[in-house]
Design an enzyme around this catalytic site. Structure first.
Site, PDB file in Angstrom:
ATOM      1  N   ARG A  31      -9.409  26.812  11.804  1.00  0.00           N
ATOM      2  CA  ARG A  31      -8.860  26.336  10.544  1.00  0.00           C
ATOM      3  C   ARG A  31      -9.980  26.313   9.502  1.00  0.00           C
ATOM      4  O   ARG A  31     -11.056  25.765   9.744  1.00  0.00           O
ATOM      5  CB  ARG A  31      -8.308  24.921  10.734  1.00  0.00           C
ATOM      6  CG  ARG A  31      -7.634  24.376   9.524  1.00  0.00           C
ATOM      7  CD  ARG A  31      -7.254  22.907   9.683  1.00  0.00           C
ATOM      8  NE  ARG A  31      -6.838  22.436   8.369  1.00  0.00           N
ATOM      9  CZ  ARG A  31      -5.586  22.302   7.981  1.00  0.00           C
ATOM     10  NH1 ARG A  31      -4.604  22.534   8.807  1.00  0.00           N
ATOM     11  NH2 ARG A  31      -5.311  21.905   6.750  1.00  0.00           N
ATOM     12  N   GLU A  65       2.335  11.063   7.206  1.00  0.00           N
ATOM     13  CA  GLU A  65       1.219  11.802   6.568  1.00  0.00           C
ATOM     14  C   GLU A  65       0.335  12.473   7.622  1.00  0.00           C
ATOM     15  O   GLU A  65      -0.898  12.430   7.555  1.00  0.00           O
ATOM     16  CB  GLU A  65       0.421  10.877   5.644  1.00  0.00           C
ATOM     17  CG  GLU A  65       1.351  10.209   4.638  1.00  0.00           C
ATOM     18  CD  GLU A  65       0.778  10.130   3.249  1.00  0.00           C
ATOM     19  OE1 GLU A  65      -0.149  10.889   2.937  1.00  0.00           O
ATOM     20  OE2 GLU A  65       1.292   9.320   2.466  1.00  0.00           O
ATOM     21  N   ARG A 100       0.827  -1.216   0.000  1.00  0.00           N
ATOM     22  CA  ARG A 100       0.000   0.000   0.000  1.00  0.00           C
ATOM     23  C   ARG A 100       0.859   1.263   0.000  1.00  0.00           C
ATOM     24  O   ARG A 100       0.468   2.274  -0.593  1.00  0.00           O
ATOM     25  CB  ARG A 100      -0.956  -0.036   1.195  1.00  0.00           C
ATOM     26  CG  ARG A 100      -2.006   1.043   1.170  1.00  0.00           C
ATOM     27  CD  ARG A 100      -1.538   2.326   1.815  1.00  0.00           C
ATOM     28  NE  ARG A 100      -1.100   2.083   3.167  1.00  0.00           N
ATOM     29  CZ  ARG A 100      -0.149   2.792   3.776  1.00  0.00           C
ATOM     30  NH1 ARG A 100       0.484   3.771   3.138  1.00  0.00           N
ATOM     31  NH2 ARG A 100       0.214   2.509   5.011  1.00  0.00           N
ATOM     32  N   ILE A 103      12.170   8.575   3.630  1.00  0.00           N
ATOM     33  CA  ILE A 103      11.483   8.675   2.347  1.00  0.00           C
ATOM     34  C   ILE A 103      11.168   7.271   1.830  1.00  0.00           C
ATOM     35  O   ILE A 103      12.086   6.473   1.593  1.00  0.00           O
ATOM     36  CB  ILE A 103      12.360   9.440   1.318  1.00  0.00           C
ATOM     37  CG1 ILE A 103      12.725  10.831   1.858  1.00  0.00           C
ATOM     38  CG2 ILE A 103      11.650   9.529  -0.039  1.00  0.00           C
ATOM     39  CD1 ILE A 103      11.558  11.720   2.235  1.00  0.00           C
ATOM     40  N   SER A 104       9.874   7.000   1.648  1.00  0.00           N
ATOM     41  CA  SER A 104       9.472   5.701   1.109  1.00  0.00           C
ATOM     42  C   SER A 104       9.979   5.572  -0.322  1.00  0.00           C
ATOM     43  O   SER A 104       9.888   6.530  -1.101  1.00  0.00           O
ATOM     44  CB  SER A 104       7.952   5.566   1.139  1.00  0.00           C
ATOM     45  OG  SER A 104       7.484   5.734   2.458  1.00  0.00           O
ATOM     46  N   SER A 153       6.685  17.106  11.118  1.00  0.00           N
ATOM     47  CA  SER A 153       5.416  17.834  11.260  1.00  0.00           C
ATOM     48  C   SER A 153       5.614  19.320  10.966  1.00  0.00           C
ATOM     49  O   SER A 153       4.729  19.983  10.414  1.00  0.00           O
ATOM     50  CB  SER A 153       4.879  17.698  12.686  1.00  0.00           C
ATOM     51  OG  SER A 153       4.867  16.363  13.111  1.00  0.00           O
ATOM     52  N   GLY A 184       9.429  13.717  -1.420  1.00  0.00           N
ATOM     53  CA  GLY A 184      10.475  14.087  -0.475  1.00  0.00           C
ATOM     54  C   GLY A 184      10.193  15.396   0.238  1.00  0.00           C
ATOM     55  O   GLY A 184      10.595  16.471  -0.232  1.00  0.00           O
TER      56      GLY A 184
HETATM   57  C1  LIG Z   1       7.737   4.292   7.474  1.00  0.00           C
HETATM   58  C2  LIG Z   1       7.759   5.765   7.177  1.00  0.00           C
HETATM   59  C3  LIG Z   1       7.670   6.211   5.866  1.00  0.00           C
HETATM   60  C4  LIG Z   1       7.708   7.576   5.578  1.00  0.00           C
HETATM   61  N1  LIG Z   1       7.669   8.004   4.258  1.00  0.00           N
HETATM   62  C5  LIG Z   1       7.800   9.326   3.974  1.00  0.00           C
HETATM   63  C6  LIG Z   1       7.863   9.778   2.612  1.00  0.00           C
HETATM   64  O1  LIG Z   1       7.751   8.990   1.665  1.00  0.00           O
HETATM   65  N2  LIG Z   1       8.065  11.108   2.378  1.00  0.00           N
HETATM   66  C7  LIG Z   1       8.190  12.006   3.386  1.00  0.00           C
HETATM   67  O2  LIG Z   1       8.359  13.185   3.102  1.00  0.00           O
HETATM   68  N3  LIG Z   1       8.125  11.617   4.696  1.00  0.00           N
HETATM   69  C8  LIG Z   1       7.940  10.298   5.011  1.00  0.00           C
HETATM   70  N4  LIG Z   1       7.917   9.877   6.322  1.00  0.00           N
HETATM   71  C9  LIG Z   1       8.126  10.870   7.381  1.00  0.00           C
HETATM   72  C10 LIG Z   1       6.870  11.246   8.118  1.00  0.00           C
HETATM   73  O3  LIG Z   1       5.994  11.951   7.295  1.00  0.00           O
HETATM   74  C11 LIG Z   1       7.272  12.021   9.383  1.00  0.00           C
HETATM   75  O4  LIG Z   1       7.914  11.102  10.236  1.00  0.00           O
HETATM   76  C12 LIG Z   1       6.076  12.663  10.080  1.00  0.00           C
HETATM   77  O5  LIG Z   1       5.633  13.782   9.352  1.00  0.00           O
HETATM   78  C13 LIG Z   1       6.374  13.091  11.514  1.00  0.00           C
HETATM   79  O6  LIG Z   1       7.518  13.872  11.555  1.00  0.00           O
HETATM   80  P1  LIG Z   1       8.699  13.529  12.589  1.00  0.00           P
HETATM   81  O7  LIG Z   1       9.031  12.102  12.480  1.00  0.00           O
HETATM   82  O8  LIG Z   1       9.775  14.522  12.339  1.00  0.00           O
HETATM   83  O9  LIG Z   1       8.071  13.768  14.018  1.00  0.00           O
HETATM   84  P2  LIG Z   1       7.958  15.163  14.759  1.00  0.00           P
HETATM   85  O10 LIG Z   1       7.314  16.160  13.896  1.00  0.00           O
HETATM   86  O11 LIG Z   1       9.296  15.508  15.337  1.00  0.00           O
HETATM   87  O12 LIG Z   1       6.972  14.790  15.969  1.00  0.00           O
HETATM   88  C14 LIG Z   1       7.416  14.110  17.137  1.00  0.00           C
HETATM   89  C15 LIG Z   1       6.220  14.011  18.093  1.00  0.00           C
HETATM   90  O13 LIG Z   1       5.768  15.317  18.478  1.00  0.00           O
HETATM   91  C16 LIG Z   1       4.400  15.465  18.157  1.00  0.00           C
HETATM   92  N5  LIG Z   1       4.147  16.824  17.689  1.00  0.00           N
HETATM   93  C17 LIG Z   1       4.896  17.547  16.812  1.00  0.00           C
HETATM   94  N6  LIG Z   1       4.333  18.748  16.616  1.00  0.00           N
HETATM   95  C18 LIG Z   1       3.196  18.772  17.360  1.00  0.00           C
HETATM   96  C19 LIG Z   1       2.162  19.743  17.564  1.00  0.00           C
HETATM   97  N7  LIG Z   1       2.157  20.921  16.924  1.00  0.00           N
HETATM   98  N8  LIG Z   1       1.155  19.425  18.402  1.00  0.00           N
HETATM   99  C20 LIG Z   1       1.120  18.220  19.038  1.00  0.00           C
HETATM  100  N9  LIG Z   1       2.058  17.283  18.889  1.00  0.00           N
HETATM  101  C21 LIG Z   1       3.085  17.547  18.053  1.00  0.00           C
HETATM  102  C22 LIG Z   1       4.133  14.466  17.031  1.00  0.00           C
HETATM  103  O14 LIG Z   1       2.755  14.121  16.951  1.00  0.00           O
HETATM  104  C23 LIG Z   1       5.013  13.303  17.446  1.00  0.00           C
HETATM  105  O15 LIG Z   1       4.336  12.547  18.408  1.00  0.00           O
HETATM  106  C24 LIG Z   1       7.825   8.513   6.637  1.00  0.00           C
HETATM  107  C25 LIG Z   1       7.875   8.061   7.976  1.00  0.00           C
HETATM  108  C26 LIG Z   1       7.839   6.710   8.247  1.00  0.00           C
HETATM  109  C27 LIG Z   1       7.897   6.252   9.672  1.00  0.00           C
END
Ligand SMILES: Cc1cc2nc3c(=O)[nH]c(=O)nc-3n(C[C@H](O)[C@H](O)[C@H](O)COP(=O)(O)OP(=O)(O)OC[C@H]3O[C@@H](n4cnc5c(N)ncnc54)[C@H](O)[C@@H]3O)c2cc1C
Length: 401
Positions: free
Chosen positions: A387, A369, A86, A159-160, A134, A126
């Site tokens: 929002r 996502e 998926r 990055i997937s 986030s 990417g």
């Molecule tokens: C298997 C896998 C595949 C992925 N594939 C892709 C891909 O193809 N392309 C791509 O671009 N990215 C990809 N990602 C990355 C993914 O999108 C990010 O990991 C995700 O957006 C979360 O960012 P972070 O890991 O930096 O966590 P952070 O943003 O650092 O968050 C850490 C924690 O803090 C919480 N947090 C952060 N900000 C807030 C807020 N404002 N309010 C409340 N809580 C908050 C979060 O919910 C989380 O619990 C992938 C990740 C994984 C695990």
């Protein structure tokens, strides 16, 4: 009102994906997962033959021309067998192809979208970087104009398909003054090819879930990208990134729904095989409770993604509904996978049964996502009026039958 029956085309797709995944993938998935092996030929070859890689891209751009509900159906059926399948729908078909279809120039569609939809080229997305998930405003990747090219420097992580994809949709700052004040109008979107000089990639070596899938990083060291590879207009990168997520989240929602169903089916089967205290464990009320919860989560999750697919078909904005579907389904899939392991007792704690794999796989979708927390905040913000979704310059084309 709308009906809940799938059309003939949707039923056919559901059946063919289900049969293919059961026949070609299911017998090998345990070993591929154990070996951390992405089987490019078996997986991508089969998906291309089924037309899944361009499932709802119009035929004029090399796709199968199906509707958006079909994208959801394919995602649900694929994740029923394994999340890694998926994920391909999410990043290639959802995040990348539908973005090029909506925001790309005619030349970009001909040059990139057509081979992608036909399955000759694979694409990724990417956005995330080591210091920015986030918080998209924290991106560090820059794109500096040099003649008729942009020079990209930066690193993308998690990055997937990082080691698999041929083309990536990459987000970078083109306005360095706006970067300083974290104004997202300074971000732009680019198509970057793996073969461009200065591009390198590698795997996330310590990853513990979606092991039959490929997840990695890529670096861009002075990668020169022709200016015709800017997607949309300069400064539209953030809007494009968020638009893409509306499509990716839809596939994640439908996929997590498939994972709940897989947990439910495995649990029902095991509950009738395993005996304790002289009866099948399915006879115990507390086991029934877990199975009943899976059923209600499955049905609710399915209705939510179906509504979102219907809105897409109608050409209506669905950021709010898709976010809700993604949030609900992924959190419910974590609950279902945890309970599926519980129902299997110690056997659930072993890779002899598939539920341990489901448990490891489900967690990623609660993070990518939009994390669970980000989606929670979004839904509250809609209700509180903090929002509001404003129209964007380009909208996903409707698909009315
Ligand atoms: C298997 C896998 C595949 C992925 N594939 C892709 C891909 O193809 N392309 C791509 O671009 N990215 C990809 N990602 C990355 C993914 O999108 C990010 O990991 C995700 O957006 C979360 O960012 P972070 O890991 O930096 O966590 P952070 O943003 O650092 O968050 C850490 C924690 O803090 C919480 N947090 C952060 N900000 C807030 C807020 N404002 N309010 C409340 N809580 C908050 C979060 O919910 C989380 O619990 C992938 C990740 C994984 C695990």
């Amino acid at each position: 009102m709308i009906g809940f029956d799938l059309t003939e085309e949707q039923q056919l797709l559901e059946q063919s994906v289900r049969e293919w995944a059961a026949r070609e993938i299911a017998p090998h998935i345990k070993e591929d997962d154990r070996q951390h092996r992405f089987n490019r030929e078996r997986v991508l070859g089969g998906m291309a033959t089924l037309g899944l890689l361009g499932v709802c891209v119009p035929q004029q751009y090399g796709g199968a021309g199906m509707d958006y509900v079909c994208l959801g159906i394919a995602s649900e059926e694929l994740e029923y067998v394994d999340t890694s399948l998926r994920v391909i729908m999410s990043v290639h078909a959802g995040l990348n192809c539908l973005t090029l279809l909506t925001w790309g120039s005619e030349a970009q569609k001909q040059h990139y979208l057509v081979p992608q939809a036909q399955g000759h080229k694979i694409s990724g997305y990417g956005l995330t970087e080591p210091g920015a998930g986030s918080d998209v405003r924290a991106l560090q990747t820059t794109a500096v104009k040099k003649g008729d090219r942009y020079v990209l420097n930066g690193e993308k992580s998690w990055i997937s398909l990082a080691d698999v994809a041929d083309h990536f949709l990459v987000f970078a700052w083109t306005d360095l003054e706006k970067k300083k004040v974290r104004d997202t109008n300074g971000l732009s979107a680019f198509i970057v090819e793996r073969t461009f000089k200065g591009f390198t990639s590698g795997p996330m070596k310590e990853k513990w879930g979606i092991l039959a899938g490929n997840t990695g990083w890529f670096k861009m060291d002075d990668v020169e990208v022709p200016e015709e590879n800017v997607v949309g207009r300069l400064g539209e990168g953030f809007k494009i990134a968020m638009f893409a997520l509306d499509q990716g989240r839809f596939t994640v929602a439908a996929g997590a729904t498939g994972l709940i169903r897989a947990c439910r089916d495995a649990s029902v089967k095991y509950a009738k095989e395993r005996h304790t205290f002289g009866v099948e464990i399915g006879q115990h009320q507390l086991v029934k409770e877990m199975i009943a919860q899976m059923e209600s989560d499955y049905e609710a999750a399915r209705l939510l993604w179906l509504r979102s697919g219907w809105l897409k078909n109608e050409g209506r904005r669905n950021t709010r509904e898709t976010g809700l579907a993604k949030w609900f389904a992924t959190v419910a899939s974590e609950r279902a996978a945890g309970d599926a392991v519980q129902i299997h007792g110690a056997n659930g704690y072993s890779d002899e049964y598939p539920v341990g794999r489901f448990y490891r796989n489900c967690k990623g979708a609660v993070i990518y996502e939009g994390t669970r927390e980000i989606h929670k905040v979004m839904q509250a913000d809609y209700l509180l009026g903090y929002r509001v979704d404003r129209p964007t310059r380009c909208e996903l084309p409707a698909h009315r039958s």
